[in-house]
Design an enzyme around this catalytic site. Structure first.
Site, short mmCIF file in Angstrom:
data_model
loop_
_atom_site.label_atom_id
_atom_site.label_comp_id
_atom_site.label_asym_id
_atom_site.label_seq_id
_atom_site.Cartn_x
_atom_site.Cartn_y
_atom_site.Cartn_z
N LYS A 15 0.86 -1.18 0.00
CA LYS A 15 0.00 0.00 0.00
C LYS A 15 0.90 1.23 0.00
CE LYS A 15 -3.58 2.45 2.53
NZ LYS A 15 -4.48 2.46 3.67
N LYS A 43 -2.10 -1.55 -3.90
CA LYS A 43 -2.98 -0.38 -3.86
C LYS A 43 -2.13 0.89 -3.91
CE LYS A 43 -5.97 2.00 -0.75
NZ LYS A 43 -6.25 2.29 0.60
C1 PBG Z 1 -7.45 3.51 5.36
C2 PBG Z 1 -7.66 3.41 3.88
C3 PBG Z 1 -7.46 4.38 2.87
C4 PBG Z 1 -7.96 3.81 1.68
C5 PBG Z 1 -8.41 2.54 1.99
N1 PBG Z 1 -8.20 2.30 3.35
C6 PBG Z 1 -6.94 5.77 2.93
C7 PBG Z 1 -5.58 6.06 3.34
O1 PBG Z 1 -4.75 5.18 3.58
O2 PBG Z 1 -5.30 7.26 3.48
C8 PBG Z 1 -8.03 4.48 0.34
C9 PBG Z 1 -9.06 3.96 -0.61
C10 PBG Z 1 -9.36 4.85 -1.78
O3 PBG Z 1 -8.71 5.88 -2.02
O4 PBG Z 1 -10.30 4.51 -2.51
N2 PBG Z 1 -6.14 3.55 5.78
#
Ligand code: PBG
Length: 325
Positions: free
Chosen positions: A196, A249
């Site tokens: 991520k 992601k």
């Molecule tokens: C929570 C999380 C996030 C997303 C999914 N889980 C945001 C972040 O890490 O700031 C992003 C999902 C999206 O942008 O569609 N940590």
């Protein structure tokens, strides 16, 4: 391989039936997971301005939306909760009467076959908006694990089918797996947000989940977008710690990472087509600059072609309609 004029690639492109027979990648409704946002209250559905067609639902309307997903044949949803009150330790995240726990129970009561996945993180629940416990201005790794474990168990107890940690703390998959097993949830899979990235593509999500960090950013725990080898190390750690599905992601700017994860480890791979990827296509389409359906299907197909087995996408419902025609 023979060359021109013996081999003429255009022969197999002559009509749609031929093209279909030789198509290497197909996008199907079975590949899709639809993310939804849930808030306290009754009978409310507030559209997210940067994500047209996506809403913050109260539990009752979330259940209606879940029924619609099941009717469309979409296999699952992933839920994000917005708490009533935020505090430094994100207590609602692991409260058995928290918003996610209520939502999971309500969906499982009404639409038991729809897979309910829960995002396990603290940023929506903390007043500082970070994904863990903050001390001296820094997110503390090991103390945060205890809270993520409590959150995961609470989600499983509410009936979550898949636990999806997205916090990016080191060691969280192992800690969550051990705790799930100890509590009798050996059969609840973990879908780990393994690679991520600290991405600007999460912009619209932070409005949707009300989770913008109040100071600093997430670069001290989410990955640097320049790194691919590190993604492989993250994935390998999560496999060893017991993750069942490995996620990359965002998706579109990281197709190389998806491909490398799929070829180097033979594991189920999920890709998250995130909020900013959705918003870009929506905005351009609303301006008449691109054809939403064609661009979205092209992007989602490329994510599958790169090696994703499943895609979390805000386009899921539209895709079902588009694939019908
Ligand atoms: C929570 C999380 C996030 C997303 C999914 N889980 C945001 C972040 O890490 O700031 C992003 C999902 C999206 O942008 O569609 N940590």
């Amino acid at each position: 391989m023979s060359t021109f004029p013996i081999y003429r690639p255009r022969r197999l492109r002559a009509n749609e039936n031929l093209r279909r027979l030789v198509r290497e990648t197909t996008l199907s409704v079975h590949d899709l997971i639809y993310p939804m946002f849930v808030v306290h209250g009754h009978n409310t559905a507030t559209e997210i301005s940067a994500m047209p067609g996506c809403y913050q639902y109260s539990v009752d309307l979330l259940v209606t939306a879940a029924k619609e997903l099941a009717a469309l044949g979409i296999p699952g949803t992933i839920l994000f909760g917005i708490p009533e009150v935020k505090d430094p330790l994100g207590s609602e995240a692991y409260a058995d009467d928290g918003i996610i726990q209520q939502a999971v129970r309500a969906i499982k009561d009404t639409v038991p076959d729809l897979l309910v996945m829960t995002d396990v993180c603290l940023c929506e629940y903390t007043d500082h908006g970070h994904c863990g416990i903050v001390e001296a201005g820094e997110v503390q790794n090991d103390p945060t694990l205890e809270l993520l474990v409590k959150e995961s168990i609470s989600h499983a107890r509410a009936g979550a089918d898949v636990i999806a940690p997205s916090d990016m703390m080191d060691g969280r998959v192992g800690a969550i797996r051990a705790a799930l097993d100890e509590s009798g949830y050996q059969n609840v899979p973990i879908m780990a947000y393994s690679a991520k990235y600290a991405s600007a593509f999460y912009g619209p999500f932070r409005e949707a989940a009300e989770s913008t960090p109040q100071f600093g950013d997430r670069r001290a725990y989410q990955m640097d977008s320049a790194n691919a080898e590190e993604a492989l190390r993250e994935v390998s750690l999560d496999i060893e710690e017991g993750a069942d599905i490995l996620m990359v992601k965002p998706a579109l700017a990281y197709l190389d990472v998806i491909q490398r994860v799929k070829t180097e480890f033979q594991v189920p791979v999920a890709a998250y087509n995130v909020s900013g990827e959705y918003a870009m296509i929506k905005a351009a389409a609303e301006n008449g600059w691109v054809d939403e359906k064609r661009v979205a299907l092209e992007v989602l197909t490329s994510i599958k072609r790169a090696g994703a087995d499943m895609i979390l996408t805000y386009f899921a419902k539209s895709v079902v309609e588009w694939l019908k025609n």
